[in-house]
Write a protein that holds these residues in place. Structure first.
Motif, PDB file in Angstrom:
ATOM      1  N   LEU A 181      -4.010 -27.405  15.965  1.00 20.19           N
ATOM      2  CA  LEU A 181      -2.812 -26.582  15.853  1.00 20.19           C
ATOM      3  C   LEU A 181      -1.725 -27.300  15.069  1.00 20.19           C
ATOM      4  O   LEU A 181      -1.081 -26.712  14.195  1.00 20.19           O
ATOM      5  N   VAL A 182      -1.524 -28.588  15.384  1.00 23.25           N
ATOM      6  CA  VAL A 182      -0.515 -29.361  14.652  1.00 23.25           C
ATOM      7  C   VAL A 182      -0.889 -29.475  13.185  1.00 23.25           C
ATOM      8  O   VAL A 182      -0.037 -29.341  12.297  1.00 23.25           O
ATOM      9  N   ALA A 183      -2.180 -29.684  12.915  1.00 25.74           N
ATOM     10  CA  ALA A 183      -2.622 -29.775  11.519  1.00 25.74           C
ATOM     11  C   ALA A 183      -2.407 -28.458  10.787  1.00 25.74           C
ATOM     12  O   ALA A 183      -2.013 -28.439   9.618  1.00 25.74           O
ATOM     13  N   GLY A 184      -2.649 -27.338  11.480  1.00 24.80           N
ATOM     14  CA  GLY A 184      -2.447 -26.033  10.848  1.00 24.80           C
ATOM     15  C   GLY A 184      -0.980 -25.717  10.616  1.00 24.80           C
ATOM     16  O   GLY A 184      -0.597 -25.190   9.558  1.00 24.80           O
ATOM     17  N   SER A 211      -9.884 -35.785  15.624  1.00 25.05           N
ATOM     18  CA  SER A 211      -9.779 -34.325  15.582  1.00 25.05           C
ATOM     19  C   SER A 211      -9.448 -33.800  14.196  1.00 25.05           C
ATOM     20  O   SER A 211      -9.927 -32.729  13.806  1.00 25.05           O
ATOM     21  N   THR A 212      -8.618 -34.531  13.469  1.00 23.55           N
ATOM     22  CA  THR A 212      -8.201 -34.065  12.148  1.00 23.55           C
ATOM     23  C   THR A 212      -9.067 -34.605  11.020  1.00 23.55           C
ATOM     24  O   THR A 212      -8.917 -34.171   9.872  1.00 23.55           O
ATOM     25  N   GLY A 213      -9.956 -35.550  11.321  1.00 23.86           N
ATOM     26  CA  GLY A 213     -10.811 -36.104  10.283  1.00 23.86           C
ATOM     27  C   GLY A 213     -10.100 -37.078   9.357  1.00 23.86           C
ATOM     28  O   GLY A 213     -10.559 -37.295   8.225  1.00 23.86           O
ATOM     29  N   THR A 214      -8.996 -37.658   9.810  1.00 24.24           N
ATOM     30  CA  THR A 214      -8.259 -38.612   8.988  1.00 24.24           C
ATOM     31  C   THR A 214      -9.084 -39.882   8.804  1.00 24.24           C
ATOM     32  O   THR A 214      -9.493 -40.517   9.773  1.00 24.24           O
ATOM     33  N   PRO A 274       9.987 -33.002  -2.686  1.00 22.29           N
ATOM     34  CA  PRO A 274       8.774 -33.133  -3.510  1.00 22.29           C
ATOM     35  C   PRO A 274       7.616 -33.830  -2.806  1.00 22.29           C
ATOM     36  O   PRO A 274       6.535 -33.954  -3.376  1.00 22.29           O
ATOM     37  N   TYR A 275       7.831 -34.263  -1.562  1.00 19.37           N
ATOM     38  CA  TYR A 275       6.809 -35.019  -0.846  1.00 19.37           C
ATOM     39  C   TYR A 275       6.094 -34.100   0.150  1.00 19.37           C
ATOM     40  O   TYR A 275       6.706 -33.643   1.124  1.00 19.37           O
ATOM     41  N   PRO A 276       4.832 -33.807  -0.067  1.00 22.61           N
ATOM     42  CA  PRO A 276       4.117 -32.928   0.863  1.00 22.61           C
ATOM     43  C   PRO A 276       3.773 -33.657   2.162  1.00 22.61           C
ATOM     44  O   PRO A 276       3.778 -34.884   2.231  1.00 22.61           O
ATOM     45  N   TRP A 277       3.483 -32.876   3.165  1.00 24.07           N
ATOM     46  CA  TRP A 277       3.072 -33.413   4.461  1.00 24.07           C
ATOM     47  C   TRP A 277       1.731 -34.113   4.324  1.00 24.07           C
ATOM     48  O   TRP A 277       0.784 -33.566   3.751  1.00 24.07           O
ATOM     49  N   GLN A 278       1.628 -35.312   4.869  1.00 24.35           N
ATOM     50  CA  GLN A 278       0.411 -36.096   4.782  1.00 24.35           C
ATOM     51  C   GLN A 278      -0.393 -35.999   6.078  1.00 24.35           C
ATOM     52  O   GLN A 278       0.150 -35.679   7.145  1.00 24.35           O
ATOM     53  N   ASP A 279      -1.683 -36.305   5.981  1.00 19.63           N
ATOM     54  CA  ASP A 279      -2.537 -36.240   7.168  1.00 19.63           C
ATOM     55  C   ASP A 279      -2.099 -37.238   8.232  1.00 19.63           C
ATOM     56  O   ASP A 279      -2.169 -36.954   9.435  1.00 19.63           O
ATOM     57  N   THR A 294       0.437 -35.970  10.684  1.00 19.59           N
ATOM     58  CA  THR A 294      -0.096 -35.154  11.772  1.00 19.59           C
ATOM     59  C   THR A 294      -0.556 -36.037  12.923  1.00 19.59           C
ATOM     60  O   THR A 294      -0.286 -35.754  14.097  1.00 19.59           O
ATOM     61  N   VAL A 295      -1.237 -37.124  12.599  1.00 17.71           N
ATOM     62  CA  VAL A 295      -1.711 -38.045  13.633  1.00 17.71           C
ATOM     63  C   VAL A 295      -0.527 -38.702  14.324  1.00 17.71           C
ATOM     64  O   VAL A 295      -0.524 -38.873  15.563  1.00 17.71           O
ATOM     65  N   SER A 296       0.509 -39.078  13.577  1.00 18.28           N
ATOM     66  CA  SER A 296       1.699 -39.679  14.192  1.00 18.28           C
ATOM     67  C   SER A 296       2.406 -38.692  15.110  1.00 18.28           C
ATOM     68  O   SER A 296       2.940 -39.077  16.154  1.00 18.28           O
ATOM     69  N   THR A 297       2.406 -37.416  14.733  1.00 20.33           N
ATOM     70  CA  THR A 297       3.015 -36.398  15.591  1.00 20.33           C
ATOM     71  C   THR A 297       2.276 -36.289  16.918  1.00 20.33           C
ATOM     72  O   THR A 297       2.893 -36.171  17.986  1.00 20.33           O
ATOM     73  N   ILE A 298       0.953 -36.360  16.875  1.00 19.95           N
ATOM     74  CA  ILE A 298       0.165 -36.310  18.113  1.00 19.95           C
ATOM     75  C   ILE A 298       0.431 -37.554  18.959  1.00 19.95           C
ATOM     76  O   ILE A 298       0.554 -37.480  20.191  1.00 19.95           O
TER      77      ILE A 298
END
Length: 286
Positions: free
Chosen positions: A128-131, A224-227, A140-145, A148-152
């Motif tokens: 869900l967080v990844a989505g 879970s996210t495949g990082t 100009p900086y997109p969200w990095q994988d 998402t892991v740091s948010t979890i």
């Protein structure tokens, strides 16, 4: 010295328990009334600890880097993600604890949801967080994988800080609070001079729990996210070789365990100068 000896004694007890059970346990596992209560002791399921240590010195693949270097690099990658999540979780937990201590209505309304938040399975939360974060960007900086892991990791880390610090902020005796009021001290000065110092014995155990929880969140988030690049992903990759090289799986698990201990030890190092000053003040007062 007592802590060092206690840690060494605990490690020795773990080694003795592992190797002792492997020596006397049944290869197919120990069963009681037809129910397996202890794991199997065959080399595929439970290799010797010295085999795992030896595997650390062997190449990951033929002609490749040794396992210990691969595990170390993965742990350093995960440590960076964990540090970011830990810092964010501590900040969120600190703010929530301060708000709940300041306003009783916020504590009564928010604390049940803070507790309820920890019942959500991480395996379900990570996609869900990844989505949600897939379309985010910071200019100009997109969200990095890794974000998402740091948010979890932060999601798991904020809870012990919020609950532990709240308990510490509410710990000063009524006489101390009344004394600050008699000096016409406002909430902020009372918070800084009285409540926050009184909360330190509650804060540092919470920080250690938050550090360990952040490591767990980072590892589960990577899985879970495949990082790629972290110890969580390494556990999954090595698990595919469990039947042919079981000791290799345990090297990644060992790296994740050492990473958790390192984060908890780092928090303990921060505790030493602050709590030493507090003990000195308490002794002088007594």
């Amino acid at each position: 010295m007592r802590r060092v000896l206690g840690a060494l004694g605990g490690f020795a007890a773990f080694v003795a328990l592992w190797e002792g059970y492997k020596a006397v346990g049944a290869p197919e596992g120990t069963a009681l009334w037809g129910v397996h209560i202890l794991p199997r002791t065959d080399d595929l399921s439970m290799p010797h600890l010295y085999t795992v240590i030896q595997r650390l010195g062997h190449p990951e693949l033929a002609g490749g880097r040794p396992i210990w270097r691969v595990v170390l690099d993965a742990c350093l990658f995960t440590f960076g993600i964990t540090a970011a999540g830990f810092a964010a979780g501590v900040l969120v937990g600190f703010l929530l604890a301060a708000l709940m201590q300041r306003f009783g209505v916020i504590e009564r309304g928010l604390l049940p949801y803070v507790v309820l938040s920890q019942t959500v399975p991480l395996v379900a939360l990570a996609p869900l967080v990844a989505g949600w974060s897939g379309r985010l960007s910071f200019g100009p900086y997109p969200w990095q994988d890794w974000m998402t892991v740091s948010t979890i990791a932060a999601y798991l880390a904020f809870f012990p800080v919020a609950v532990g610090l709240l308990r510490g902020l509410q710990s000063p005796p009524a006489s101390g609070v009344e004394l600050m009021r008699s000096y016409a001290a406002g909430w902020w000065r009372t918070f800084v001079k009285l409540r926050l110092p009184s909360a330190l014995p509650f804060l540092f155990p919470a920080l250690r729990l938050a550090g360990a929880a952040a490591v767990v969140g980072a590892v589960v988030g990577e899985i879970s996210t495949g990082t790629r690049g972290g110890i969580g992903r390494l556990v999954i990759e090595y698990a595919r070789e469990a039947t042919s090289d079981p000791a290799k799986v345990y090297t990644a698990m060992l790296g994740a365990a050492v990473l958790g201990l390192a984060v908890a030890g780092f928090v303990s190092l921060l505790e030493i100068p602050l709590m030493r000053h507090r003990r000195r003040v308490e002794v002088n007062v007594i």
